[in-house]
Enzyme design. Structure first.
Site, short mmCIF file in Angstrom:
data_model
loop_
_atom_site.label_atom_id
_atom_site.label_comp_id
_atom_site.label_asym_id
_atom_site.label_seq_id
_atom_site.Cartn_x
_atom_site.Cartn_y
_atom_site.Cartn_z
N LYS A 26 0.95 -1.03 0.05
CA LYS A 26 0.08 -0.03 -0.15
C LYS A 26 0.97 1.19 -0.01
O LYS A 26 0.56 2.25 -0.78
CB LYS A 26 -0.85 -0.06 1.23
CG LYS A 26 -2.03 -0.98 1.11
CD LYS A 26 -2.86 -1.19 2.36
CE LYS A 26 -3.83 -2.09 2.03
NZ LYS A 26 -4.71 -2.70 3.46
N GLN A 35 -4.92 -1.38 9.53
CA GLN A 35 -4.69 -2.80 8.91
C GLN A 35 -5.42 -3.59 9.92
O GLN A 35 -4.96 -3.63 11.00
CB GLN A 35 -3.10 -3.00 8.60
CG GLN A 35 -2.98 -4.43 8.06
CD GLN A 35 -3.54 -4.31 6.64
OE1 GLN A 35 -3.81 -3.48 5.70
NE2 GLN A 35 -4.14 -5.71 5.98
N ASP A 45 -11.14 2.96 3.92
CA ASP A 45 -11.56 1.51 3.74
C ASP A 45 -12.90 1.48 3.78
O ASP A 45 -13.63 0.46 3.17
CB ASP A 45 -11.07 0.75 5.25
CG ASP A 45 -10.11 0.03 5.23
OD1 ASP A 45 -9.52 -0.52 3.87
OD2 ASP A 45 -9.13 -0.19 6.20
#
Ligand code: GUN
Length: 307
Positions: free
Chosen positions: A59, A103, A126
Site C-alpha cells: 500500500k 490494517q 476503507d
C-alpha cells in the site's frame, strides 16, 4: 450429448489496476497543481503479522509511486487501545492526511469496532465506518470499501450495463459481501447473498449471471456450480500447499481463490484469476478513495476514474 463451452476470458485485474493507478496518479497531480493539495494516506499497522506487513508495504509503495503522500505508523503488538485511539485523533485533525487505514486484524486486546468508529468517516478510505456503511445502504455519497468497489469497476468494464442481471454473492462479510450487495443493487442487479447456511448453494449459484465468491474457503465453488457464460469474480486469497509434493514437503505454498479455477474457466464466460484478478484492484481503489477524500477536503469534484 455433452455441451461444449469455449474457455472463459480471463479478466486481467492486474492490468486494469495498473491503468487505474495511472489515472489516479494523473488526477492527483492535477489536483495538486490546481489547489496545492497532495492527497495523503496514513496506514496504521499494529504488531508483526507477516501477511499484514506485506499488504502494508504494498500500500505504501503504490501510494508513493502514484505521487501521493504515504505515512506508515508501525505500533508494537502491546500498544494500548488508548494509544491507538490517540494516534487516530491526531490523524483526524491532520490537514495533510486525507485517508486513514488501520490494517486488520488487530490484536485481541483491541476493540476493532471502536478503532474503526474513531476514524473521521470522511477519511475512512476503507469504507468500514458505520457512517459509510449507512451512506452506501441509502445511496448517499461516502467512501466505499475498496475490494467490492474494485469488483464493480471490473464488472462494468467487462459487461457494461449490469442492470437486470442476476448476481449471487457467496459470503456476507461487512468488508466484501454486504457492500458488494449494495453496490450491485445500485447497478440494478437482482442480488442474492448466500452464506454458510444457504440451502442448495450449487443450485443457487447456477442461477447467477454474475457470481461473486467471497467466502475464504479454497476452491469451494466448483465448475458445475456455474451457469455457462456467467461472469465469475473470485475475491478469495487462500494459501494451500504447492502442487509438487516435493515442494509441498518443503512447506512451499501457492495462492488459490474460492473458485476451482480450471473447472470454472471451462464453463464461465469471464473469470478473474487468483492471483492477478481482484487483489490488485483493492490497492488501486484505496488510492482512488484517498484521491476522492482529498478532493472533497479541498472542495473540488473528483474526476471520474473508471476506465
Ligand atoms: N486486512 C485485510 N484486508 C484489509 C483491508 O482491506 N483493509 C484493512 N484495513 N485491513 C485489511
Amino acid at each position: 450429448m455433452p455441451v461444449e463451452h469455449a474457455a472463459a476470458t480471463i479478466i486481467d485485474g492486474k492490468a486494469f489496476a495498473a491503468a487505474l493507478v495511472e489515472r489516479v496518479s494523473a488526477a492527483a497531480g492535477r489536483l495538486a497543481s490546481s489547489t496545492g493539495v497532495t492527497p495523503g494516506l496514513a496506514v496504521v499497522i499494529v504488531g508483526n503479522d507477516p501477511a499484514s506487513q506485506v499488504y502494508v508495504r504494498n500500500k505504501g509503495d503504490t501510494t508513493q509511486r502514484a505521487g501521493m503522500r504515504s505515512d506508515t505508523h508501525r505500533l508494537e503488538e502491546s500498544v494500548s487501545q488508548a494509544e491507538l485511539l490517540a494516534l487516530i485523533a491526531t490523524l483526524n485533525v491532520d490537514s495533510g492526511i486525507h485517508g486513514i487505514l488501520v490494517q486488520l486484524p488487530l490484536p485481541a486486546h483491541i476493540d476493532a469496532a471502536a478503532v474503526i468508529g474513531a476514524i473521521d468517516p470522511d477519511k475512512d478510505v476503507d469504507g468500514f465506518h458505520v457512517v459509510n456503511a449507512g451512506r452506501l445502504a441509502v445511496g448517499l455519497r461516502g467512501l466505499v470499501p475498496c475490494t467490492p468497489l474494485g469488483c464493480v469497476m471490473l464488472l462494468r468494464s467487462e459487461l457494461g450495463d449490469l442492470s437486470g442481471l442476476n448476481a449471487v454473492i457467496v459470503g456476507r462479510s461487512n468488508i466484501v459481501g454486504k457492500p458488494m450487495a449494495q453496490l450491485l443493487l445500485g447497478e440494478s442487479c437482482t442480488v442474492t447473498v448466500a452464506h454458510s447456511r444457504t440451502l442448495d448453494l450449487p443450485a443457487l449459484c447456477r442461477t447467477a449471471d454474475i457470481l461473486v465468491a467471497a467466502v475464504g474457503r479454497a476452491e469451494m465453488i466448483r465448475g458445475d456450480w456455474i451457469k455457462p457464460g456467467a461472469t465469475v469474480v473470485d475475491v478469495g486469497i487462500n494459501r494451500v500447499p504447492s502442487r509438487d509434493p516435493a515442494r509441498a514437503a518443503e512447506g512451499k505454498m501457492r495462492l488459490v481463490g474460492d473458485v476451482a479455477f480450471a473447472e470454472a474457466a471451462a464453463v464461465a464466460g469471464r473469470i478473474t484469476p487468483v492471483p492477478g484478478g481482484v487483489g490488485p484492484m483493492t490497492i488501486a481503489c484505496l488510492l482512488a478513495n484517498t484521491y476522492t477524500a482529498a478532493c472533497r477536503a479541498a472542495g473540488v469534484t473528483p474526476e471520474a476514474l473508471d476506465g
